[in-house]
Design a protein around this motif. Structure first.
Motif, PDB file in Angstrom:
ATOM      1  N   ILE A 147      33.550  39.970  46.534  1.00  0.00           N
ATOM      2  CA  ILE A 147      33.183  40.490  45.108  1.00  0.00           C
ATOM      3  C   ILE A 147      34.056  42.103  44.716  1.00  0.00           C
ATOM      4  O   ILE A 147      33.429  41.762  43.873  1.00  0.00           O
ATOM      5  CB  ILE A 147      31.364  41.244  45.219  1.00  0.00           C
ATOM      6  CG1 ILE A 147      30.585  39.128  45.639  1.00  0.00           C
ATOM      7  CG2 ILE A 147      30.827  42.249  43.822  1.00  0.00           C
ATOM      8  CD1 ILE A 147      30.459  38.788  44.493  1.00  0.00           C
ATOM      9  N   LEU A 148      34.657  42.380  45.601  1.00  0.00           N
ATOM     10  CA  LEU A 148      34.795  43.227  44.787  1.00  0.00           C
ATOM     11  C   LEU A 148      36.572  43.132  44.068  1.00  0.00           C
ATOM     12  O   LEU A 148      36.792  43.777  43.292  1.00  0.00           O
ATOM     13  CB  LEU A 148      35.587  44.519  46.185  1.00  0.00           C
ATOM     14  CG  LEU A 148      34.290  44.818  47.324  1.00  0.00           C
ATOM     15  CD1 LEU A 148      34.895  45.946  48.790  1.00  0.00           C
ATOM     16  CD2 LEU A 148      33.834  45.868  46.372  1.00  0.00           C
ATOM     17  N   PHE A 149      37.103  41.656  43.780  1.00  0.00           N
ATOM     18  CA  PHE A 149      38.155  41.578  43.506  1.00  0.00           C
ATOM     19  C   PHE A 149      37.126  41.065  41.845  1.00  0.00           C
ATOM     20  O   PHE A 149      38.269  41.671  41.366  1.00  0.00           O
ATOM     21  CB  PHE A 149      38.511  40.302  43.196  1.00  0.00           C
ATOM     22  CG  PHE A 149      38.648  40.308  45.348  1.00  0.00           C
ATOM     23  CD1 PHE A 149      40.825  40.357  44.730  1.00  0.00           C
ATOM     24  CD2 PHE A 149      38.653  39.605  45.611  1.00  0.00           C
ATOM     25  CE1 PHE A 149      40.979  40.519  45.538  1.00  0.00           C
ATOM     26  CE2 PHE A 149      39.081  39.439  47.204  1.00  0.00           C
ATOM     27  CZ  PHE A 149      41.462  39.787  47.301  1.00  0.00           C
ATOM     28  N   LEU A 150      36.122  41.660  41.570  1.00  0.00           N
ATOM     29  CA  LEU A 150      35.194  41.822  39.907  1.00  0.00           C
ATOM     30  C   LEU A 150      35.247  42.974  39.317  1.00  0.00           C
ATOM     31  O   LEU A 150      35.645  43.678  39.920  1.00  0.00           O
ATOM     32  CB  LEU A 150      33.856  40.681  40.196  1.00  0.00           C
ATOM     33  CG  LEU A 150      34.061  39.493  40.910  1.00  0.00           C
ATOM     34  CD1 LEU A 150      32.081  39.127  41.146  1.00  0.00           C
ATOM     35  CD2 LEU A 150      34.550  38.336  40.022  1.00  0.00           C
ATOM     36  N   PRO A 151      35.573  42.564  38.058  1.00  0.00           N
ATOM     37  CA  PRO A 151      35.364  44.400  37.419  1.00  0.00           C
ATOM     38  C   PRO A 151      33.808  45.084  38.239  1.00  0.00           C
ATOM     39  O   PRO A 151      32.942  44.160  38.517  1.00  0.00           O
ATOM     40  CB  PRO A 151      35.104  44.306  36.197  1.00  0.00           C
ATOM     41  CG  PRO A 151      35.543  42.470  36.071  1.00  0.00           C
ATOM     42  CD  PRO A 151      35.284  41.963  37.256  1.00  0.00           C
ATOM     43  N   GLN A 152      34.012  46.586  37.817  1.00  0.00           N
ATOM     44  CA  GLN A 152      32.734  47.253  38.736  1.00  0.00           C
ATOM     45  C   GLN A 152      31.305  46.437  38.136  1.00  0.00           C
ATOM     46  O   GLN A 152      30.413  46.377  38.941  1.00  0.00           O
ATOM     47  CB  GLN A 152      32.939  48.718  37.903  1.00  0.00           C
ATOM     48  CG  GLN A 152      31.753  49.647  38.505  1.00  0.00           C
ATOM     49  CD  GLN A 152      31.472  49.399  40.950  1.00  0.00           C
ATOM     50  OE1 GLN A 152      32.197  49.613  40.876  1.00  0.00           O
ATOM     51  NE2 GLN A 152      30.326  48.928  41.016  1.00  0.00           N
ATOM     52  N   LYS A 153      31.432  46.049  36.701  1.00  0.00           N
ATOM     53  CA  LYS A 153      30.140  45.973  36.094  1.00  0.00           C
ATOM     54  C   LYS A 153      29.979  44.593  36.647  1.00  0.00           C
ATOM     55  O   LYS A 153      28.217  44.479  36.191  1.00  0.00           O
ATOM     56  CB  LYS A 153      30.549  45.964  34.635  1.00  0.00           C
ATOM     57  CG  LYS A 153      30.651  47.377  33.600  1.00  0.00           C
ATOM     58  CD  LYS A 153      29.530  47.985  34.208  1.00  0.00           C
ATOM     59  CE  LYS A 153      29.069  49.704  33.068  1.00  0.00           C
ATOM     60  NZ  LYS A 153      27.520  49.665  33.257  1.00  0.00           N
ATOM     61  N   ALA A 154      30.491  43.808  37.325  1.00  0.00           N
ATOM     62  CA  ALA A 154      30.119  42.423  37.381  1.00  0.00           C
ATOM     63  C   ALA A 154      29.995  42.385  38.904  1.00  0.00           C
ATOM     64  O   ALA A 154      29.085  41.223  39.260  1.00  0.00           O
ATOM     65  CB  ALA A 154      31.689  41.153  37.431  1.00  0.00           C
ATOM     66  N   ARG A 155      29.617  42.834  39.703  1.00  0.00           N
ATOM     67  CA  ARG A 155      29.699  43.097  40.941  1.00  0.00           C
ATOM     68  C   ARG A 155      28.533  42.532  41.488  1.00  0.00           C
ATOM     69  O   ARG A 155      28.362  41.666  42.481  1.00  0.00           O
ATOM     70  CB  ARG A 155      30.276  44.810  41.841  1.00  0.00           C
ATOM     71  CG  ARG A 155      32.029  44.398  42.206  1.00  0.00           C
ATOM     72  CD  ARG A 155      32.538  45.448  42.150  1.00  0.00           C
ATOM     73  NE  ARG A 155      33.994  46.278  42.457  1.00  0.00           N
ATOM     74  CZ  ARG A 155      34.456  46.562  42.508  1.00  0.00           C
ATOM     75  NH1 ARG A 155      34.447  47.849  43.276  1.00  0.00           N
ATOM     76  NH2 ARG A 155      36.101  47.017  42.494  1.00  0.00           N
ATOM     77  N   ALA A 156      27.456  43.763  41.058  1.00  0.00           N
ATOM     78  CA  ALA A 156      26.109  43.402  41.466  1.00  0.00           C
ATOM     79  C   ALA A 156      25.344  42.524  40.819  1.00  0.00           C
ATOM     80  O   ALA A 156      25.052  41.704  41.523  1.00  0.00           O
ATOM     81  CB  ALA A 156      25.069  44.884  40.907  1.00  0.00           C
ATOM     82  N   PRO A 157      25.741  41.744  39.367  1.00  0.00           N
ATOM     83  CA  PRO A 157      24.935  41.204  39.317  1.00  0.00           C
ATOM     84  C   PRO A 157      25.652  39.764  39.860  1.00  0.00           C
ATOM     85  O   PRO A 157      24.614  38.854  40.027  1.00  0.00           O
ATOM     86  CB  PRO A 157      25.878  40.841  37.871  1.00  0.00           C
ATOM     87  CG  PRO A 157      25.686  42.066  37.525  1.00  0.00           C
ATOM     88  CD  PRO A 157      26.377  42.882  38.724  1.00  0.00           C
ATOM     89  N   ALA A 158      26.731  39.615  40.278  1.00  0.00           N
ATOM     90  CA  ALA A 158      27.434  38.179  41.405  1.00  0.00           C
ATOM     91  C   ALA A 158      26.583  38.343  42.101  1.00  0.00           C
ATOM     92  O   ALA A 158      26.463  36.953  42.345  1.00  0.00           O
ATOM     93  CB  ALA A 158      28.907  38.709  40.775  1.00  0.00           C
ATOM     94  N   PHE A 159      26.531  39.604  43.380  1.00  0.00           N
ATOM     95  CA  PHE A 159      26.537  39.141  44.151  1.00  0.00           C
ATOM     96  C   PHE A 159      24.891  38.975  44.318  1.00  0.00           C
ATOM     97  O   PHE A 159      23.988  38.471  44.771  1.00  0.00           O
ATOM     98  CB  PHE A 159      25.799  40.794  44.860  1.00  0.00           C
ATOM     99  CG  PHE A 159      25.800  40.694  46.779  1.00  0.00           C
ATOM    100  CD1 PHE A 159      26.952  39.863  47.776  1.00  0.00           C
ATOM    101  CD2 PHE A 159      24.360  41.097  46.868  1.00  0.00           C
ATOM    102  CE1 PHE A 159      25.917  39.701  48.991  1.00  0.00           C
ATOM    103  CE2 PHE A 159      24.276  41.136  47.938  1.00  0.00           C
ATOM    104  CZ  PHE A 159      24.919  40.508  48.997  1.00  0.00           C
ATOM    105  N   GLY A 160      23.718  39.908  43.505  1.00  0.00           N
ATOM    106  CA  GLY A 160      22.632  39.340  42.868  1.00  0.00           C
ATOM    107  C   GLY A 160      22.199  37.606  42.986  1.00  0.00           C
ATOM    108  O   GLY A 160      21.444  37.080  43.101  1.00  0.00           O
ATOM    109  N   ALA A 161      23.442  36.752  42.083  1.00  0.00           N
ATOM    110  CA  ALA A 161      22.990  36.022  41.683  1.00  0.00           C
ATOM    111  C   ALA A 161      23.451  34.862  43.089  1.00  0.00           C
ATOM    112  O   ALA A 161      22.072  34.107  42.771  1.00  0.00           O
ATOM    113  CB  ALA A 161      23.471  35.235  40.112  1.00  0.00           C
ATOM    114  N   LEU A 162      24.061  35.502  43.642  1.00  0.00           N
ATOM    115  CA  LEU A 162      24.760  34.161  44.624  1.00  0.00           C
ATOM    116  C   LEU A 162      23.712  34.452  45.520  1.00  0.00           C
ATOM    117  O   LEU A 162      22.954  33.479  46.134  1.00  0.00           O
ATOM    118  CB  LEU A 162      25.703  35.182  45.333  1.00  0.00           C
ATOM    119  CG  LEU A 162      25.770  34.250  46.901  1.00  0.00           C
ATOM    120  CD1 LEU A 162      26.614  33.475  46.769  1.00  0.00           C
ATOM    121  CD2 LEU A 162      27.493  34.928  47.706  1.00  0.00           C
ATOM    122  N   ILE A 163      22.574  35.766  46.169  1.00  0.00           N
ATOM    123  CA  ILE A 163      21.223  35.434  47.039  1.00  0.00           C
ATOM    124  C   ILE A 163      20.099  35.588  46.550  1.00  0.00           C
ATOM    125  O   ILE A 163      19.596  34.131  47.522  1.00  0.00           O
ATOM    126  CB  ILE A 163      21.493  37.439  46.882  1.00  0.00           C
ATOM    127  CG1 ILE A 163      22.266  37.784  48.246  1.00  0.00           C
ATOM    128  CG2 ILE A 163      20.204  37.163  48.120  1.00  0.00           C
ATOM    129  CD1 ILE A 163      22.885  36.839  48.979  1.00  0.00           C
TER     130      ILE A 163
END
Length: 352
Positions: A147-163
């Motif tokens: 997830i750290l490859f993503l921009p800061q603003k997209a990290r938590a939403p991307a991880f949340g969507a995955l989980i």
């Protein structure tokens, strides 16, 4: 690290020690099912992990390799060491390992942090039984590194969507596959709770200090009244109260520095060592008490409880100071003449 989080680490580790008092107490003839209430120590650690990983990697770029290096050094060597101790005990003295049985794939999966049915218990637990929580932690760390490859603003939403997607899949699709069952558990939502707290801590406005005490009080009441049944119930009865507890602690510390209490800070620093060693120590003390001529289960249980907890705390602190800290410093290959600032950095990394 925030002092209040160290105290939560200390409390969480002691709660988990209490949970694992129950099996030896049963063998001594004393039932204490109320000890299982301490299982919410795990939920505290899951939420805390989500918070810390977001905060410690916030706005860092090109950090995946360094993140993996630090997580590997912090977790894997010590975990493999304890797993190897359990394996040696299982091979040399199988009669002493009450929950152990040799199964080749189970042993391999235990070293790889992969869920596999326990050959004796039947549940998805590794050779080192408490390590089921670390299987979740490692999955989280590996995923967050990507997830750290993503921009800061997209990290938590991307991880949340995955989980959320994984949990939804597990709810809709019933399967006997251990990997699917394990990695679609609602328990993983507790990491997301921690991420949300991390975002608030970094980007949100502080809450009034009195509200911090309210959150802590409500969280404790909810945790103490929780009755663990299913993973979904656990998420709401323990995960959300653990989030409230952590939010309250952060609120207090954002408003005013929390006084450092040496013994709790030390127990917080040694929390990983406590996690790794306490079950072995409790089992060893239980083996001794089972051979003592104690006729009263109540006397045997109370004496064992006090002795076992004291031994677990003392043993974990010794392991932390003698093994954990030295091994981490050795593997980080710090030069002998390191500056005070460098030594301070090592100490901070050890506590992460």
């Amino acid at each position: 690290m925030l002092e209040s989080l160290q105290y939560l680490r200390a409390i969480g580790s002691l709660l988990v020690v209490g949970v694992h008092l129950e099996p030896p107490l049963q063998r001594l003839g004393l039932e204490a099912p109320w000890l299982y209430a301490g299982a919410f120590g795990v939920d505290i650690f899951f939420v805390l992990s989500g918070f810390l990983i977001l905060v410690t990697t916030y706005r860092k770029t090109d950090y995946t390799a360094e993140f993996y290096r630090k997580r590997w050094l912090r977790i894997v060597p010590l975990y493999w060491m304890i797993t190897t101790v359990v394996l040696i005990l299982l091979l040399a003295t199988p009669q002493l390992v009450k929950s152990g049985s040799l199964d080749t794939w189970h042993v391999i999966s235990s070293y790889l942090f992969l869920p596999s049915p326990h050959p004796v218990l039947g549940s998805l637990e590794p050779l080192f039984v408490p390590g089921w929580t670390m299987n979740y932690e490692v999955f989280y760390f590996v995923t967050w590194g990507l997830i750290l490859f993503l921009p800061q603003k997209a990290r938590a939403p991307a991880f949340g969507a995955l989980i959320v997607g994984l949990v939804t899949l597990g709810t809709l699709v019933k399967s006997g596959n251990p990997l699917l069952v394990f990695y679609t558990s609602p328990l993983m939502l507790e990491f997301v709770f921690g991420l949300l707290l991390g975002i608030w801590y970094k980007e949100g406005a502080p809450l009034p200090r009195p509200l911090g005490w309210v959150l802590i009080g409500l969280g404790l009441l909810a945790l103490l009244s929780a009755a663990h049944t299913t993973p979904w119930v656990r998420v709401f009865q323990r995960g959300l109260p653990a989030m409230m507890l952590l939010a309250g602690a952060i609120t207090l510390e954002r408003a005013r520095p929390v006084r450092r209490i040496g013994v709790f800070a030390l127990l917080g620093d040694a929390s990983y060592s406590t996690y790794l060693t306490h079950s072995i120590i409790l089992s060893a003390v239980g083996q001794v008490f089972a051979r003592l001529p104690l006729t009263s289960p109540a006397v045997a249980g109370i004496t064992y409880g006090v002795t076992g907890v004291a031994a677990a705390i003392a043993g974990s602190i010794v392991f932390h100071k003698v093994v954990e800290r030295r091994l981490l410093k050795l593997m980080r290959d710090k030069p002998a003449g390191a500056t005070s600032a460098a030594r301070t950095k090592v100490a901070q990394e050890v506590s992460e």
